[in-house]
Design a protein around this motif. Structure first.
Motif, PDB file in Angstrom:
ATOM      1  N   ILE A   1       0.885  -1.172   0.000  1.00 38.21           N
ATOM      2  CA  ILE A   1       0.000   0.000   0.000  1.00 38.21           C
ATOM      3  C   ILE A   1       0.919   1.216   0.000  1.00 38.21           C
ATOM      4  CG2 ILE A   1      -1.868   1.231   1.154  1.00 38.21           C
ATOM      5  CD1 ILE A   1      -2.749  -1.379   2.413  1.00 38.21           C
ATOM      6  N   ASN A   2       1.189   1.699  -1.190  1.00 32.50           N
ATOM      7  CA  ASN A   2       2.173   2.770  -1.378  1.00 32.50           C
ATOM      8  C   ASN A   2       1.552   4.113  -0.991  1.00 32.50           C
ATOM      9  OD1 ASN A   2       4.091   4.603  -2.306  1.00 32.50           O
ATOM     10  ND2 ASN A   2       4.559   3.402  -4.141  1.00 32.50           N
ATOM     11  N   HIS A   3       2.103   4.726   0.062  1.00 31.81           N
ATOM     12  CA  HIS A   3       1.531   5.983   0.557  1.00 31.81           C
ATOM     13  C   HIS A   3       1.611   7.101  -0.481  1.00 31.81           C
ATOM     14  CE1 HIS A   3       5.859   6.394   1.432  1.00 31.81           C
ATOM     15  NE2 HIS A   3       5.659   7.692   1.294  1.00 31.81           N
ATOM     16  N   ARG A   4       2.511   6.976  -1.442  1.00 30.52           N
ATOM     17  CA  ARG A   4       2.658   8.021  -2.459  1.00 30.52           C
ATOM     18  C   ARG A   4       1.439   8.098  -3.385  1.00 30.52           C
ATOM     19  NH1 ARG A   4       7.029   5.130  -1.474  1.00 30.52           N
ATOM     20  NH2 ARG A   4       8.986   6.133  -0.864  1.00 30.52           N
ATOM     21  N   GLU A   5       0.626   7.071  -3.357  1.00 35.08           N
ATOM     22  CA  GLU A   5      -0.554   7.031  -4.218  1.00 35.08           C
ATOM     23  C   GLU A   5      -1.795   7.631  -3.548  1.00 35.08           C
ATOM     24  OE1 GLU A   5      -1.011   2.980  -5.304  1.00 35.08           O
ATOM     25  OE2 GLU A   5       0.911   2.875  -6.395  1.00 35.08           O
ATOM     26  N   TYR A   6      -1.619   8.157  -2.334  1.00 34.00           N
ATOM     27  CA  TYR A   6      -2.758   8.704  -1.587  1.00 34.00           C
ATOM     28  C   TYR A   6      -2.477  10.150  -1.201  1.00 34.00           C
ATOM     29  CZ  TYR A   6      -4.117   3.827  -1.269  1.00 34.00           C
ATOM     30  OH  TYR A   6      -4.464   2.541  -1.585  1.00 34.00           O
ATOM     31  N   ARG A   7      -3.399  11.024  -1.543  1.00 32.25           N
ATOM     32  CA  ARG A   7      -3.212  12.445  -1.232  1.00 32.25           C
ATOM     33  C   ARG A   7      -3.455  12.759   0.235  1.00 32.25           C
ATOM     34  NH1 ARG A   7      -5.880  15.903  -6.275  1.00 32.25           N
ATOM     35  NH2 ARG A   7      -4.509  15.058  -7.922  1.00 32.25           N
ATOM     36  N   GLN A   8      -4.285  11.986   0.869  1.00 30.74           N
ATOM     37  CA  GLN A   8      -4.621  12.229   2.270  1.00 30.74           C
ATOM     38  C   GLN A   8      -4.237  11.016   3.115  1.00 30.74           C
ATOM     39  OE1 GLN A   8      -8.843  13.074   2.049  1.00 30.74           O
ATOM     40  NE2 GLN A   8      -8.448  15.276   1.989  1.00 30.74           N
ATOM     41  N   ARG A   9      -3.754  11.285   4.316  1.00 33.91           N
ATOM     42  CA  ARG A   9      -3.394  10.213   5.234  1.00 33.91           C
ATOM     43  C   ARG A   9      -4.608   9.344   5.573  1.00 33.91           C
ATOM     44  NH1 ARG A   9       1.723  11.030   7.557  1.00 33.91           N
ATOM     45  NH2 ARG A   9       2.514  13.176   7.397  1.00 33.91           N
ATOM     46  N   GLU A  10      -5.765   9.996   5.675  1.00 33.20           N
ATOM     47  CA  GLU A  10      -6.979   9.260   6.033  1.00 33.20           C
ATOM     48  C   GLU A  10      -7.338   8.219   4.964  1.00 33.20           C
ATOM     49  OE1 GLU A  10      -6.903  12.981   8.350  1.00 33.20           O
ATOM     50  OE2 GLU A  10      -6.632  12.510   6.221  1.00 33.20           O
ATOM     51  N   ALA A  11      -7.138   8.593   3.706  1.00 31.10           N
ATOM     52  CA  ALA A  11      -7.422   7.650   2.617  1.00 31.10           C
ATOM     53  C   ALA A  11      -6.466   6.457   2.660  1.00 31.10           C
ATOM     54  CB  ALA A  11      -7.334   8.364   1.272  1.00 31.10           C
ATOM     55  N   LEU A  12      -5.210   6.747   2.949  1.00 34.41           N
ATOM     56  CA  LEU A  12      -4.225   5.670   3.103  1.00 34.41           C
ATOM     57  C   LEU A  12      -4.633   4.745   4.237  1.00 34.41           C
ATOM     58  CD1 LEU A  12      -1.395   4.336   2.673  1.00 34.41           C
ATOM     59  CD2 LEU A  12      -0.510   6.047   4.278  1.00 34.41           C
ATOM     60  N   ASP A  13      -4.988   5.327   5.373  1.00 33.81           N
ATOM     61  CA  ASP A  13      -5.339   4.510   6.537  1.00 33.81           C
ATOM     62  C   ASP A  13      -6.617   3.716   6.303  1.00 33.81           C
ATOM     63  OD1 ASP A  13      -3.103   5.321   7.816  1.00 33.81           O
ATOM     64  OD2 ASP A  13      -4.088   6.423   9.424  1.00 33.81           O
ATOM     65  N   GLN A  14      -7.547   4.259   5.531  1.00 34.45           N
ATOM     66  CA  GLN A  14      -8.758   3.499   5.238  1.00 34.45           C
ATOM     67  C   GLN A  14      -8.437   2.264   4.404  1.00 34.45           C
ATOM     68  OE1 GLN A  14     -12.053   4.149   6.486  1.00 34.45           O
ATOM     69  NE2 GLN A  14     -12.011   1.996   5.842  1.00 34.45           N
ATOM     70  N   LYS A  15      -7.528   2.407   3.462  1.00 36.39           N
ATOM     71  CA  LYS A  15      -7.099   1.257   2.674  1.00 36.39           C
ATOM     72  C   LYS A  15      -6.416   0.227   3.579  1.00 36.39           C
ATOM     73  CE  LYS A  15      -6.085  -1.248  -0.924  1.00 36.39           C
ATOM     74  NZ  LYS A  15      -7.118  -2.054  -1.611  1.00 36.39           N
ATOM     75  N   ILE A  16      -5.616   0.708   4.506  1.00 29.91           N
ATOM     76  CA  ILE A  16      -4.954  -0.200   5.451  1.00 29.91           C
ATOM     77  C   ILE A  16      -5.995  -0.934   6.293  1.00 29.91           C
ATOM     78  CG2 ILE A  16      -3.490  -0.281   7.510  1.00 29.91           C
ATOM     79  CD1 ILE A  16      -1.891   2.061   6.237  1.00 29.91           C
ATOM     80  N   VAL A  17      -6.971  -0.197   6.815  1.00 29.65           N
ATOM     81  CA  VAL A  17      -8.038  -0.804   7.618  1.00 29.65           C
ATOM     82  C   VAL A  17      -8.767  -1.875   6.813  1.00 29.65           C
ATOM     83  CG1 VAL A  17     -10.294  -0.384   8.679  1.00 29.65           C
ATOM     84  CG2 VAL A  17      -8.373   1.139   9.177  1.00 29.65           C
ATOM     85  N   ASN A  18      -9.122  -1.547   5.580  1.00 26.42           N
ATOM     86  CA  ASN A  18      -9.831  -2.509   4.737  1.00 26.42           C
ATOM     87  C   ASN A  18      -9.024  -3.793   4.560  1.00 26.42           C
ATOM     88  OD1 ASN A  18     -11.793  -0.538   4.470  1.00 26.42           O
ATOM     89  ND2 ASN A  18     -11.188   0.039   2.387  1.00 26.42           N
ATOM     90  N   THR A  19      -7.721  -3.631   4.369  1.00 22.49           N
ATOM     91  CA  THR A  19      -6.853  -4.793   4.171  1.00 22.49           C
ATOM     92  C   THR A  19      -6.740  -5.614   5.451  1.00 22.49           C
ATOM     93  OG1 THR A  19      -5.591  -3.574   2.508  1.00 22.49           O
ATOM     94  CG2 THR A  19      -4.552  -5.535   3.449  1.00 22.49           C
ATOM     95  N   LEU A  20      -6.549  -4.947   6.580  1.00 28.05           N
ATOM     96  CA  LEU A  20      -6.455  -5.656   7.856  1.00 28.05           C
ATOM     97  C   LEU A  20      -7.736  -6.422   8.151  1.00 28.05           C
ATOM     98  CD1 LEU A  20      -4.695  -2.856   9.938  1.00 28.05           C
ATOM     99  CD2 LEU A  20      -3.649  -5.001   9.185  1.00 28.05           C
ATOM    100  N   GLN A  21      -8.861  -5.804   7.877  1.00 33.91           N
ATOM    101  CA  GLN A  21     -10.142  -6.474   8.111  1.00 33.91           C
ATOM    102  C   GLN A  21     -10.336  -7.650   7.159  1.00 33.91           C
ATOM    103  OE1 GLN A  21     -12.860  -3.151   7.824  1.00 33.91           O
ATOM    104  NE2 GLN A  21     -12.695  -2.667  10.005  1.00 33.91           N
ATOM    105  N   GLU A  22      -9.872  -7.488   5.939  1.00 32.33           N
ATOM    106  CA  GLU A  22      -9.973  -8.582   4.956  1.00 32.33           C
ATOM    107  C   GLU A  22      -9.240  -9.826   5.445  1.00 32.33           C
ATOM    108  OE1 GLU A  22      -8.383  -9.561   0.423  1.00 32.33           O
ATOM    109  OE2 GLU A  22      -8.476  -7.479   1.128  1.00 32.33           O
ATOM    110  N   TYR A  23      -8.127  -9.607   6.144  1.00 32.09           N
ATOM    111  CA  TYR A  23      -7.325 -10.721   6.645  1.00 32.09           C
ATOM    112  C   TYR A  23      -7.674 -11.104   8.083  1.00 32.09           C
ATOM    113  CZ  TYR A  23      -4.387 -10.801   2.496  1.00 32.09           C
ATOM    114  OH  TYR A  23      -3.922 -10.941   1.197  1.00 32.09           O
ATOM    115  N   ASP A  24      -8.758 -10.539   8.612  1.00 33.58           N
ATOM    116  CA  ASP A  24      -9.270 -10.904   9.936  1.00 33.58           C
ATOM    117  C   ASP A  24      -8.248 -10.646  11.047  1.00 33.58           C
ATOM    118  OD1 ASP A  24     -11.259 -11.831  11.651  1.00 33.58           O
ATOM    119  OD2 ASP A  24     -10.571 -13.915  11.544  1.00 33.58           O
ATOM    120  N   VAL A  25      -7.592  -9.503  10.979  1.00 35.01           N
ATOM    121  CA  VAL A  25      -6.565  -9.133  11.958  1.00 35.01           C
ATOM    122  C   VAL A  25      -7.221  -8.631  13.244  1.00 35.01           C
ATOM    123  CG1 VAL A  25      -4.788  -7.387  12.436  1.00 35.01           C
ATOM    124  CG2 VAL A  25      -4.761  -8.668  10.269  1.00 35.01           C
ATOM    125  N   GLN A  26      -6.640  -9.034  14.383  1.00 31.20           N
ATOM    126  CA  GLN A  26      -7.126  -8.568  15.684  1.00 31.20           C
ATOM    127  C   GLN A  26      -6.245  -7.460  16.270  1.00 31.20           C
ATOM    128  OE1 GLN A  26      -6.916 -12.637  17.249  1.00 31.20           O
ATOM    129  NE2 GLN A  26      -9.080 -12.444  17.841  1.00 31.20           N
TER     130      GLN A  26
END
Length: 209
Positions: free
Chosen positions: A74-99
């Motif tokens: 998840i390349n941070h350079r592809e996101y203009r806002q930190r929040e958008a980057l973190d939302q992608k991270i959240v989506n990925t973590l949830q996809e993998y059932d991370v606790q």
């Protein structure tokens, strides 16, 4: 807060809660490997569900491949806002059932988007004895300040950089003949020791896990 020496061992695996981890890293991945090795040695009752890395050249990817852990760039350079980057991270973590989330050399400031989705379940390791020498270049900060003792800290993550509740620390003396490179190497040794222990402590002390 726990101040530890290299001789302290991890709790017996049978006394530990099992936990699904997501690890975030930006660089070489030595702390990722320390966690993976602790799991393999049955010193940490956990499973690394996914590695998220933000630097396409990060060596941590090859370490994940070695341990057969899925990795997601998840390349941070592809996101203009930190929040958008973190939302992608959240989506990925949830996809993998991370606790629980472990920031093992993640060189980005996180936002409420990530924190609110994993409240009090994000751990970071920092190469100083917090609250001293927060932020970037912590080892250099300590070296230039000519303090006699520095070290590393594992802490919970909150909005203020390097300011969350301390879980565990290890002290490292600065020797008279130290260079930045030798000091960094000795701090890394302690990081690899305390990070798995701190994960175990945090998980087992969390009533809702």
């Amino acid at each position: 807060m726990s101040l530890v020496s290299p001789v302290i061992s991890l709790p017996d695996e049978l006394s530990q809660k099992s936990v699904k981890l997501g690890i975030m890293a930006s660089g070489s991945g030595t702390n990722f490997e320390a966690v993976a090795q602790a799991i393999a040695d049955k010193q940490l009752n956990a499973e690394i569900k996914v590695l998220i890395y933000n630097n396409p050249q990060a060596k941590v990817k090859s370490r994940a491949e070695k341990w057969q852990v899925p990795s997601v760039l998840i390349n941070h350079r592809e996101y203009r806002q930190r929040e958008a980057l973190d939302q992608k991270i959240v989506n990925t973590l949830q996809e993998y059932d991370v606790q629980w989330v472990v920031m093992a050399g993640w060189m980005r400031i996180v936002t409420k988007v990530l924190l609110d989705n994993f409240p009090d379940r994000i751990i970071n390791i920092h190469p100083s004895l917090l609250p001293s020498f927060k932020g970037i270049n912590a080892i250099e900060q300590a070296f230039r300040a000519q303090v006699k003792i520095t070290g590393c800290t594992v802490h919970l993550v909150n909005l203020e950089v390097d300011s969350g509740q301390i879980i565990m620390q290890a002290a490292v003396p600065i020797l008279s003949d130290d260079t930045l490179e030798t000091l960094h190497a000795r701090i890394q040794v302690q990081e690899h020791l305390i990070l798995p222990q701190a994960i175990s402590l945090a998980v087992n002390n969390c009533p809702d896990n």
